[in-house]
Design a protein around this motif. Structure first.
Motif, PDB file in Angstrom:
ATOM      1  N   LYS A  41       0.702  -1.075   0.239  1.00 36.84           N
ATOM      2  CA  LYS A  41      -0.041  -0.106  -0.106  1.00 36.84           C
ATOM      3  C   LYS A  41       0.984   1.365   0.034  1.00 36.84           C
ATOM      4  O   LYS A  41       0.540   2.200  -0.711  1.00 36.84           O
ATOM      5  N   GLY A  42       1.888   1.317   0.792  1.00 39.01           N
ATOM      6  CA  GLY A  42       2.937   2.386   0.883  1.00 39.01           C
ATOM      7  C   GLY A  42       3.457   2.718  -0.774  1.00 39.01           C
ATOM      8  O   GLY A  42       3.539   3.667  -1.105  1.00 39.01           O
ATOM      9  N   VAL A  43       3.726   1.417  -1.338  1.00 37.76           N
ATOM     10  CA  VAL A  43       4.403   1.688  -2.594  1.00 37.76           C
ATOM     11  C   VAL A  43       3.265   2.276  -3.593  1.00 37.76           C
ATOM     12  O   VAL A  43       3.375   3.288  -4.357  1.00 37.76           O
ATOM     13  N   CYS A  44       2.022   1.936  -3.456  1.00 31.78           N
ATOM     14  CA  CYS A  44       0.821   2.557  -4.373  1.00 31.78           C
ATOM     15  C   CYS A  44       0.627   4.043  -3.862  1.00 31.78           C
ATOM     16  O   CYS A  44       0.475   4.718  -4.691  1.00 31.78           O
ATOM     17  N   VAL A  45       0.918   4.389  -2.591  1.00 35.79           N
ATOM     18  CA  VAL A  45       0.668   5.916  -2.350  1.00 35.79           C
ATOM     19  C   VAL A  45       1.847   6.713  -3.160  1.00 35.79           C
ATOM     20  O   VAL A  45       1.223   7.588  -3.717  1.00 35.79           O
ATOM     21  N   TYR A  46       2.978   6.055  -3.240  1.00 34.00           N
ATOM     22  CA  TYR A  46       4.059   6.833  -3.981  1.00 34.00           C
ATOM     23  C   TYR A  46       3.748   6.843  -5.292  1.00 34.00           C
ATOM     24  O   TYR A  46       3.697   7.821  -5.918  1.00 34.00           O
ATOM     25  N   SER A  47       3.402   5.605  -5.873  1.00 33.53           N
ATOM     26  CA  SER A  47       3.302   5.373  -7.275  1.00 33.53           C
ATOM     27  C   SER A  47       1.946   6.378  -7.756  1.00 33.53           C
ATOM     28  O   SER A  47       2.193   7.100  -8.809  1.00 33.53           O
ATOM     29  N   SER A  48       0.785   6.253  -6.962  1.00 36.28           N
ATOM     30  CA  SER A  48      -0.234   7.099  -7.668  1.00 36.28           C
ATOM     31  C   SER A  48       0.189   8.714  -7.631  1.00 36.28           C
ATOM     32  O   SER A  48      -0.343   9.257  -8.382  1.00 36.28           O
ATOM     33  N   ALA A  49       0.795   9.048  -6.228  1.00 40.45           N
ATOM     34  CA  ALA A  49       0.980  10.457  -6.213  1.00 40.45           C
ATOM     35  C   ALA A  49       2.015  10.883  -7.231  1.00 40.45           C
ATOM     36  O   ALA A  49       1.745  12.043  -7.921  1.00 40.45           O
ATOM     37  N   LEU A  50       2.949  10.142  -7.772  1.00 37.23           N
ATOM     38  CA  LEU A  50       3.924  10.402  -8.838  1.00 37.23           C
ATOM     39  C   LEU A  50       3.344  10.330 -10.132  1.00 37.23           C
ATOM     40  O   LEU A  50       3.568  11.296 -10.989  1.00 37.23           O
ATOM     41  N   ARG A  51       2.172   9.709 -10.381  1.00 38.97           N
ATOM     42  CA  ARG A  51       1.548   9.278 -11.704  1.00 38.97           C
ATOM     43  C   ARG A  51       0.663  10.715 -11.617  1.00 38.97           C
ATOM     44  O   ARG A  51       0.767  11.333 -12.640  1.00 38.97           O
ATOM     45  N   GLU A  52      -0.052  11.142 -10.616  1.00 43.08           N
ATOM     46  CA  GLU A  52      -0.853  12.275 -10.724  1.00 43.08           C
ATOM     47  C   GLU A  52       0.022  13.477 -10.913  1.00 43.08           C
ATOM     48  O   GLU A  52      -0.474  14.419 -11.658  1.00 43.08           O
ATOM     49  N   GLN A  53       0.990  13.869 -10.172  1.00 46.20           N
ATOM     50  CA  GLN A  53       1.932  14.927 -10.043  1.00 46.20           C
ATOM     51  C   GLN A  53       2.778  15.047 -11.183  1.00 46.20           C
ATOM     52  O   GLN A  53       3.031  16.383 -11.563  1.00 46.20           O
ATOM     53  N   LYS A  54       3.505  14.026 -11.354  1.00 47.89           N
ATOM     54  CA  LYS A  54       4.531  14.202 -12.558  1.00 47.89           C
ATOM     55  C   LYS A  54       4.308  13.453 -13.689  1.00 47.89           C
ATOM     56  O   LYS A  54       5.272  13.331 -14.731  1.00 47.89           O
ATOM     57  N   GLY A  55       3.180  12.717 -13.883  1.00 49.18           N
ATOM     58  CA  GLY A  55       2.870  11.543 -14.909  1.00 49.18           C
ATOM     59  C   GLY A  55       3.943  10.690 -15.150  1.00 49.18           C
ATOM     60  O   GLY A  55       4.268   9.725 -15.854  1.00 49.18           O
ATOM     61  N   TYR A  56       4.281  10.292 -13.907  1.00 49.89           N
ATOM     62  CA  TYR A  56       5.483   9.148 -13.879  1.00 49.89           C
ATOM     63  C   TYR A  56       4.780   7.820 -13.723  1.00 49.89           C
ATOM     64  O   TYR A  56       3.930   7.407 -12.983  1.00 49.89           O
ATOM     65  N   GLU A  57       5.345   6.921 -14.768  1.00 48.75           N
ATOM     66  CA  GLU A  57       4.660   5.676 -14.822  1.00 48.75           C
ATOM     67  C   GLU A  57       5.682   4.584 -14.842  1.00 48.75           C
ATOM     68  O   GLU A  57       6.669   4.969 -15.744  1.00 48.75           O
ATOM     69  N   ASN A  58       5.941   3.587 -14.127  1.00 48.07           N
ATOM     70  CA  ASN A  58       6.922   2.544 -13.969  1.00 48.07           C
ATOM     71  C   ASN A  58       6.166   1.068 -14.121  1.00 48.07           C
ATOM     72  O   ASN A  58       5.725   0.691 -13.240  1.00 48.07           O
ATOM     73  N   PRO A  59       6.423   0.469 -15.487  1.00 46.78           N
ATOM     74  CA  PRO A  59       5.623  -0.786 -15.354  1.00 46.78           C
ATOM     75  C   PRO A  59       6.269  -1.943 -14.520  1.00 46.78           C
ATOM     76  O   PRO A  59       5.737  -2.751 -14.306  1.00 46.78           O
ATOM     77  N   ILE A  60       7.620  -1.778 -14.199  1.00 50.51           N
ATOM     78  CA  ILE A  60       8.237  -2.447 -13.213  1.00 50.51           C
ATOM     79  C   ILE A  60       7.494  -2.534 -11.989  1.00 50.51           C
ATOM     80  O   ILE A  60       7.155  -3.605 -11.149  1.00 50.51           O
ATOM     81  N   VAL A  61       6.979  -1.151 -11.539  1.00 50.64           N
ATOM     82  CA  VAL A  61       6.596  -1.059 -10.447  1.00 50.64           C
ATOM     83  C   VAL A  61       5.169  -1.588 -10.298  1.00 50.64           C
ATOM     84  O   VAL A  61       4.665  -2.293  -9.501  1.00 50.64           O
ATOM     85  N   ASN A  62       4.311  -1.304 -11.429  1.00 52.33           N
ATOM     86  CA  ASN A  62       3.212  -1.803 -11.481  1.00 52.33           C
ATOM     87  C   ASN A  62       3.060  -3.264 -11.576  1.00 52.33           C
ATOM     88  O   ASN A  62       2.129  -4.087 -10.687  1.00 52.33           O
ATOM     89  N   LYS A  63       4.151  -4.003 -12.141  1.00 54.36           N
ATOM     90  CA  LYS A  63       4.044  -5.364 -12.076  1.00 54.36           C
ATOM     91  C   LYS A  63       4.225  -5.942 -10.705  1.00 54.36           C
ATOM     92  O   LYS A  63       3.647  -7.074 -10.276  1.00 54.36           O
ATOM     93  N   PHE A  64       5.158  -5.275  -9.902  1.00 58.15           N
ATOM     94  CA  PHE A  64       5.658  -5.644  -8.583  1.00 58.15           C
ATOM     95  C   PHE A  64       4.368  -5.676  -7.781  1.00 58.15           C
ATOM     96  O   PHE A  64       4.279  -6.676  -6.828  1.00 58.15           O
ATOM     97  N   VAL A  65       3.341  -4.459  -7.806  1.00 58.62           N
ATOM     98  CA  VAL A  65       2.227  -4.378  -7.085  1.00 58.62           C
ATOM     99  C   VAL A  65       1.188  -5.731  -7.588  1.00 58.62           C
ATOM    100  O   VAL A  65       0.582  -6.329  -6.471  1.00 58.62           O
ATOM    101  N   PHE A  66       0.771  -5.935  -8.656  1.00 59.12           N
ATOM    102  CA  PHE A  66       0.230  -6.987  -9.124  1.00 59.12           C
ATOM    103  C   PHE A  66       0.630  -8.281  -8.644  1.00 59.12           C
ATOM    104  O   PHE A  66      -0.062  -9.055  -8.166  1.00 59.12           O
ATOM    105  N   ASP A  67       1.940  -8.532  -8.925  1.00 55.19           N
ATOM    106  CA  ASP A  67       2.576  -9.930  -8.343  1.00 55.19           C
ATOM    107  C   ASP A  67       2.419  -9.876  -6.803  1.00 55.19           C
ATOM    108  O   ASP A  67       2.084 -11.136  -6.316  1.00 55.19           O
TER     109      ASP A  67
END
Ligand code: SF4
Length: 103
Positions: A41-67
């Motif tokens: 969940k902590g990973v998702c908090v940062y990931s979501s904020a970065l996506r919203e504020q900087k357009g940051y997208e990291n497929p490795i992070v997304n796959k890590f959360v999914f897995d």
């Protein structure tokens, strides 16, 4: 350790397994999976904020959360060492995102 797990629909009495998992899950594994979910969940908090504020997208992070979420599904993975490694990896990923957020 104490046992309390309500990670699935098979929970004892429909509320939670408190002695041992109906599925066979042990107390230490249930707690480790809870820890994995909290850190993820902590990973998702940062990931979501970065996506919203900087357009940051990291497929490795997304796959890590999914897995990580998949690893906690009942009877999918009762390997404590694997879950423990995943918790450590989640902390690494979270810290990497935290550093990215500071840039
Ligand atoms: S995952 Fe296992 S221990 Fe947890 S609620 Fe379901 S049956 Fe019980």
């Amino acid at each position: 350790m104490s046992m309390f797990c309500y990670q699935c629909q098979e929970a004892a009495k429909g509320t939670g397994c408190t002695i041992k998992g109906v599925c066979g899950k042990s107390d230490d594994l249930a707690n480790m999976m809870d820890l994995l979910l909290f850190v993820t969940k902590g990973v998702c908090v940062y990931s979501s904020a970065l996506r919203e504020q900087k357009g940051y997208e990291n497929p490795i992070v997304n796959k890590f959360v999914f897995d990580s979420l998949f690893a906690t599904i009942t009877n999918a993975n009762f390997d404590k060492a694997s879950i423990s490694r995943r918790v450590s990896k989640a902390l690494e990923v979270r810290n990497m995102l935290r550093d990215e957020a500071k840039r």
